[in-house]
Write a protein that holds these residues in place. Structure first.
Motif, PDB file in Angstrom:
ATOM      1  N   CYS A 177      -4.645  -4.505  -3.535  1.00 39.45           N
ATOM      2  CA  CYS A 177      -3.575  -4.318  -4.508  1.00 39.45           C
ATOM      3  C   CYS A 177      -3.975  -3.131  -5.382  1.00 39.45           C
TER       4      CYS A 177
ATOM      5  N   CYS B  29      -4.479  -4.065  -9.439  1.00 37.12           N
ATOM      6  CA  CYS B  29      -5.718  -4.642  -9.976  1.00 37.12           C
ATOM      7  C   CYS B  29      -6.936  -4.258  -9.144  1.00 37.12           C
TER       8      CYS B  29
ATOM      9  N   CYS C  78       1.130 -10.068  -6.072  1.00 38.61           N
ATOM     10  CA  CYS C  78      -0.326 -10.124  -5.972  1.00 38.61           C
ATOM     11  C   CYS C  78      -0.767 -11.454  -6.582  1.00 38.61           C
TER      12      CYS C  78
ATOM     13  N   CYS D 187      -3.035 -10.348  -9.986  1.00 38.88           N
ATOM     14  CA  CYS D 187      -2.428  -9.768 -11.199  1.00 38.88           C
ATOM     15  C   CYS D 187      -0.941 -10.084 -11.333  1.00 38.88           C
TER      16      CYS D 187
HETATM   17 ZN   LIG Z   1      -3.109  -7.155  -8.108  1.00 36.46          ZN
END
Ligand SMILES: [Zn+2]
Length: 173
Positions: A132, A135, A158, A161
């Motif tokens: 991702c 994050c 995600c 996050c």
């Molecule tokens: Zn993330």
């Protein structure tokens, strides 16, 4: 002083002064006037030298002021150009965003706006090589399998996050 010395010399040369004491006084005065004149000439010379040095220094400083002013003008011009570029970029990005936002379903746009506020200005992140980009955490194998199984138009989040994950050709799926 020169006039006085000349007058004394004239009197001396005329022969009008005949008394030895007067002659001596006159000669003494002429000598003392000559010495004072020499001293004053030295002072004048020194003042002239100092003035010359001061003028030179003033010229130097004026040159430096000019150079600093030129640099400041150059920096100001570059700053103004950068501000113009940023304004133009902001305007074009704002227009682009309006176009993109108009094509996004209202509920998804609402979710994105909520996440964007919560996540420091980034509501959606690219899924790049199973990571991702919001994050920077890599998805575990279970999450990767879930993403693989999801329909292409399904909104993915995600797990870490909660940002919206955007799939691309480089997502590593
Ligand atoms: Zn993330």
């Amino acid at each position: 002083m020169r006039q006085r010395a000349a007058r004394d010399q004239k009197r001396l040369d005329s022969g009008a002064v005949t008394s030895p004491k007067d002659l001596e006084n006159l000669q003494h005065e002429i000598a003392s006037l000559a010495k004072r004149q020499g001293d004053l000439e030295d002072v004048v010379l020194e003042i002239m030298e100092r003035r010359e040095a001061a003028q030179e220094r003033a010229g130097e400083l004026a040159g430096r002021v000019e150079s600093v002013q030129a640099k400041a003008a150059d920096a100001t011009a570059r700053r103004d150009a950068a501000v113009r570029d940023l304004d133009a970029e902001t305007e074009s990005a704002t227009k682009e965003r309006e176009v993109v936002a108009a094509s996004v379903p209202a509920d998804l746009l609402k979710l994105y706006e909520k996440l964007r506020v919560q996540q420091g200005g980034v509501g959606a992140a690219r899924l790049h090589q199973r990571r991702c980009e919001g994050c920077r955490l890599e998805l575990n194998i279970t999450e990767v399998n879930e993403v693989r199984a999801a329909a292409p138009d399904e909104v993915l989040r995600c797990e870490n996050c909660r940002r919206i994950l955007v799939r691309t050709a480089d997502s590593g799926l």
